[in-house]
Enzyme design. Sequence first.
Site, PDB file in Angstrom:
ATOM      1  N   ASP A 188      67.940  75.335  83.967  1.00 34.30           N
ATOM      2  CA  ASP A 188      67.482  75.500  85.354  1.00 34.30           C
ATOM      3  C   ASP A 188      66.331  74.566  85.715  1.00 34.30           C
ATOM      4  O   ASP A 188      65.527  74.859  86.582  1.00 34.30           O
ATOM      5  CB  ASP A 188      67.086  76.964  85.615  1.00 34.30           C
ATOM      6  CG  ASP A 188      66.005  77.421  84.660  1.00 34.30           C
ATOM      7  OD1 ASP A 188      65.730  76.702  83.683  1.00 34.30           O
ATOM      8  OD2 ASP A 188      65.412  78.492  84.898  1.00 34.30           O
ATOM      9  N   TYR A 238      67.049  34.578  73.540  1.00 36.69           N
ATOM     10  CA  TYR A 238      67.169  35.688  72.600  1.00 36.69           C
ATOM     11  C   TYR A 238      67.810  35.163  71.317  1.00 36.69           C
ATOM     12  O   TYR A 238      68.992  34.808  71.310  1.00 36.69           O
ATOM     13  CB  TYR A 238      68.006  36.816  73.229  1.00 36.69           C
ATOM     14  CG  TYR A 238      67.504  37.163  74.615  1.00 36.69           C
ATOM     15  CD1 TYR A 238      66.438  38.044  74.791  1.00 36.69           C
ATOM     16  CD2 TYR A 238      68.054  36.548  75.745  1.00 36.69           C
ATOM     17  CE1 TYR A 238      65.945  38.327  76.059  1.00 36.69           C
ATOM     18  CE2 TYR A 238      67.564  36.821  77.013  1.00 36.69           C
ATOM     19  CZ  TYR A 238      66.510  37.707  77.166  1.00 36.69           C
ATOM     20  OH  TYR A 238      66.017  37.970  78.426  1.00 36.69           O
ATOM     21  N   ASP A 275      59.504  44.855  79.789  1.00 41.25           N
ATOM     22  CA  ASP A 275      60.157  44.725  81.089  1.00 41.25           C
ATOM     23  C   ASP A 275      59.942  46.048  81.793  1.00 41.25           C
ATOM     24  O   ASP A 275      60.547  47.056  81.443  1.00 41.25           O
ATOM     25  CB  ASP A 275      61.650  44.425  80.884  1.00 41.25           C
ATOM     26  CG  ASP A 275      62.394  44.210  82.200  1.00 41.25           C
ATOM     27  OD1 ASP A 275      61.888  44.629  83.264  1.00 41.25           O
ATOM     28  OD2 ASP A 275      63.511  43.651  82.161  1.00 41.25           O
ATOM     29  N   HIS A 281      72.226  36.387  80.299  1.00 42.35           N
ATOM     30  CA  HIS A 281      72.219  37.140  81.565  1.00 42.35           C
ATOM     31  C   HIS A 281      71.948  36.202  82.736  1.00 42.35           C
ATOM     32  O   HIS A 281      71.745  35.005  82.567  1.00 42.35           O
ATOM     33  CB  HIS A 281      71.193  38.283  81.509  1.00 42.35           C
ATOM     34  CG  HIS A 281      69.794  37.858  81.190  1.00 42.35           C
ATOM     35  ND1 HIS A 281      69.016  37.154  82.083  1.00 42.35           N
ATOM     36  CD2 HIS A 281      69.030  38.023  80.079  1.00 42.35           C
ATOM     37  CE1 HIS A 281      67.840  36.934  81.544  1.00 42.35           C
ATOM     38  NE2 HIS A 281      67.816  37.430  80.316  1.00 42.35           N
ATOM     39  N   ASP A 326      59.443  44.678  89.199  1.00 47.81           N
ATOM     40  CA  ASP A 326      60.289  44.418  88.026  1.00 47.81           C
ATOM     41  C   ASP A 326      59.736  43.193  87.293  1.00 47.81           C
ATOM     42  O   ASP A 326      60.157  42.075  87.550  1.00 47.81           O
ATOM     43  CB  ASP A 326      61.728  44.185  88.502  1.00 47.81           C
ATOM     44  CG  ASP A 326      62.692  43.941  87.357  1.00 47.81           C
ATOM     45  OD1 ASP A 326      62.281  44.033  86.188  1.00 47.81           O
ATOM     46  OD2 ASP A 326      63.877  43.651  87.645  1.00 47.81           O
ATOM     47  N   GLU A 332      64.061  35.403  86.196  1.00 52.19           N
ATOM     48  CA  GLU A 332      63.817  35.924  84.857  1.00 52.19           C
ATOM     49  C   GLU A 332      64.634  35.252  83.759  1.00 52.19           C
ATOM     50  O   GLU A 332      65.497  35.877  83.149  1.00 52.19           O
ATOM     51  CB  GLU A 332      64.080  37.434  84.837  1.00 52.19           C
ATOM     52  CG  GLU A 332      65.400  37.861  85.499  1.00 52.19           C
ATOM     53  CD  GLU A 332      65.604  39.374  85.443  1.00 52.19           C
ATOM     54  OE1 GLU A 332      65.454  39.957  84.364  1.00 52.19           O
ATOM     55  OE2 GLU A 332      65.925  39.966  86.483  1.00 52.19           O
ATOM     56  N   HIS A 362      68.780  45.704  77.154  1.00 56.13           N
ATOM     57  CA  HIS A 362      68.378  46.950  77.823  1.00 56.13           C
ATOM     58  C   HIS A 362      67.846  47.965  76.812  1.00 56.13           C
ATOM     59  O   HIS A 362      68.127  49.162  76.902  1.00 56.13           O
ATOM     60  CB  HIS A 362      69.543  47.526  78.634  1.00 56.13           C
ATOM     61  CG  HIS A 362      69.890  46.673  79.821  1.00 56.13           C
ATOM     62  ND1 HIS A 362      71.080  46.748  80.482  1.00 56.13           N
ATOM     63  CD2 HIS A 362      69.176  45.703  80.467  1.00 56.13           C
ATOM     64  CE1 HIS A 362      71.105  45.869  81.482  1.00 56.13           C
ATOM     65  NE2 HIS A 362      69.960  45.227  81.478  1.00 56.13           N
ATOM     66  N   ARG A 418      61.490  36.903  77.418  1.00 57.33           N
ATOM     67  CA  ARG A 418      61.887  36.847  78.825  1.00 57.33           C
ATOM     68  C   ARG A 418      60.603  36.820  79.643  1.00 57.33           C
ATOM     69  O   ARG A 418      59.623  37.457  79.280  1.00 57.33           O
ATOM     70  CB  ARG A 418      62.756  38.058  79.225  1.00 57.33           C
ATOM     71  CG  ARG A 418      63.193  38.048  80.676  1.00 57.33           C
ATOM     72  CD  ARG A 418      64.345  39.020  80.980  1.00 57.33           C
ATOM     73  NE  ARG A 418      64.044  40.412  80.731  1.00 57.33           N
ATOM     74  CZ  ARG A 418      64.502  41.121  79.702  1.00 57.33           C
ATOM     75  NH1 ARG A 418      65.297  40.566  78.817  1.00 57.33           N
ATOM     76  NH2 ARG A 418      64.181  42.386  79.559  1.00 57.33           N
ATOM     77  N   HIS A 446      67.803  46.699  91.175  1.00 54.71           N
ATOM     78  CA  HIS A 446      68.865  45.721  91.422  1.00 54.71           C
ATOM     79  C   HIS A 446      69.314  46.006  92.845  1.00 54.71           C
ATOM     80  O   HIS A 446      70.215  46.808  93.074  1.00 54.71           O
ATOM     81  CB  HIS A 446      70.010  45.859  90.417  1.00 54.71           C
ATOM     82  CG  HIS A 446      69.580  45.539  89.012  1.00 54.71           C
ATOM     83  ND1 HIS A 446      70.319  45.866  87.908  1.00 54.71           N
ATOM     84  CD2 HIS A 446      68.471  44.929  88.537  1.00 54.71           C
ATOM     85  CE1 HIS A 446      69.677  45.459  86.807  1.00 54.71           C
ATOM     86  NE2 HIS A 446      68.561  44.893  87.170  1.00 54.71           N
ATOM     87  N   GLU A 468      59.572  37.279  83.687  1.00 53.85           N
ATOM     88  CA  GLU A 468      60.170  37.684  84.966  1.00 53.85           C
ATOM     89  C   GLU A 468      59.091  37.920  86.015  1.00 53.85           C
ATOM     90  O   GLU A 468      58.141  38.669  85.772  1.00 53.85           O
ATOM     91  CB  GLU A 468      60.978  38.978  84.775  1.00 53.85           C
ATOM     92  CG  GLU A 468      61.550  39.541  86.067  1.00 53.85           C
ATOM     93  CD  GLU A 468      62.415  40.777  85.835  1.00 53.85           C
ATOM     94  OE1 GLU A 468      62.169  41.501  84.847  1.00 53.85           O
ATOM     95  OE2 GLU A 468      63.320  41.019  86.655  1.00 53.85           O
ATOM     96  N   HIS A 521      67.902  38.701  90.517  1.00 52.02           N
ATOM     97  CA  HIS A 521      68.626  39.629  91.400  1.00 52.02           C
ATOM     98  C   HIS A 521      67.744  40.002  92.576  1.00 52.02           C
ATOM     99  O   HIS A 521      66.532  39.797  92.538  1.00 52.02           O
ATOM    100  CB  HIS A 521      69.027  40.891  90.613  1.00 52.02           C
ATOM    101  CG  HIS A 521      67.890  41.538  89.862  1.00 52.02           C
ATOM    102  ND1 HIS A 521      66.981  42.388  90.463  1.00 52.02           N
ATOM    103  CD2 HIS A 521      67.467  41.421  88.578  1.00 52.02           C
ATOM    104  CE1 HIS A 521      66.088  42.784  89.570  1.00 52.02           C
ATOM    105  NE2 HIS A 521      66.344  42.199  88.413  1.00 52.02           N
TER     106      HIS A 521
HETATM  107 MN    MN Z   1      64.957  42.232  86.588  1.00 52.24          MN
END
Ligand code: MN
Length: 439
Positions: A39, A387, A259, A349, A270, A383, A242, A404, A360, A406, A353
């Site tokens: 609940d 890797y 990130d 990638h 982001d 970004e 991710h 990365r 996104h 970004e 975006h």
């Molecule tokens: Mn991003």
Amino acid sequence: MLSIAKSEFKARRERLLAMMGDNSIAIIPAANEVTRSRDTEYAFRQDSDFYYLTGFNEPDAILVLCSSSVTPSTLICRDKDKQAEIWHGRRIGFEKAKTDYLFDATYALSELDDTLLTLLNTQQTLFYAQGTYPAFDSKVWGLLNTLRCAPKSGYQAPHTIKDIRALLHEMRLFKSDAEINIMRQACEVSAQGHIRAMQFAKLGATEYQLEAELHHHYAINGARFPAYSSIVGSGDNANILHYTQNDAELADGDLVLIDSGCELQGYAADITRTFPVNGTFSEPQAALYSIVLAAQHAAFNEVKPGGSFSKANAAASKVLTQGLLELGLLQGELEQLIASQAYKVFYMHGIGHWLGLDVHDVGDYKCGEKERCFEPRMVLTIEPGLYINHDANVPKQFRGIGIRIEDNLVVTKHGHENLTVGVPKAINDIEALMRASKS
Ligand SMILES: [Mn+2]
């Protein structure tokens, strides 16, 4: 704190109504509460489309827009309920919602079916976004069938059903001054959170402790929740795009990739930064990092009216390929490696975006067959990354490094404004910041 005026939400509804054309109706539901366990519910997050048009933050409400009605903008929402409000929280109620949120008409949720049936009847076109809320889809299709099956009662269902998202998401892609101001603030809070995490990083600290530093900083600045699950990946974990497990201990000699961005008044930031646990980039780390940073700068040059994601990606990919070639991670001819997208083994990638109410964010990436160009008031991320997995077939010193970088950019008349400059990314600046926090 900055906020968007109720009159701006009203103006958005009026713009959408004008685009819908005569004798059209749009039905836009709010989000529902979602059970987390037994609940208890997840923290409520309003539906982005509904929020964009209303600024109304309660679950279960419905916005109805009727272009040819004397009351074009109708809200149906939960009624006041003394018991429910004692247990679960205050409700605005349909009477106050009408005046506070500038609707033309409001009704209690108990009148939902009758109200929708009346409003739908004899309209020619229904604008609706199917698939987001399956239970509500069933209700709408049920009401349409009721209208279709009873012409003798004076009922008539709309002939045409269109997707409201085509119009609405095009609106959302271009941010107003008020939206840009809030996003600027969301970016500043997020940038400071990243700085805080960098300062906290040390041997023996954990990924989840850095995550906690970020989230604490967001929350005490009025952004109670991150815009998405924060990624804090150290060492080889940075190579999981991710990664959200965030449970490893930080080791000497590793980089950490963070990130993360806060959500402020519905708007997402982001940001990604990558920095050394011990405060100093090793030589191979610095070599790879410099390539990614140069690739980001190359992509930035394409963020202007007339630029595009594919132009930005081409510029970044060229720099990445050149760098990988020089370091010996790729072998061959530059032009040929670019043409064959050989870099994709290490950069798999996209370059960025749209950014807005959704991290996104919505908005078409194409205009028909062609890619769409950047225009002022679009907000987006750039970004690039590299890797290098722990088992990659490359010189040993480069393995287990994920990077990365970004930033969040708003396109302006002649170029762009970087909303996330507040957090350092030059090697010298990162090392200086981390040195200062240790002394
Ligand atoms: Mn991003």
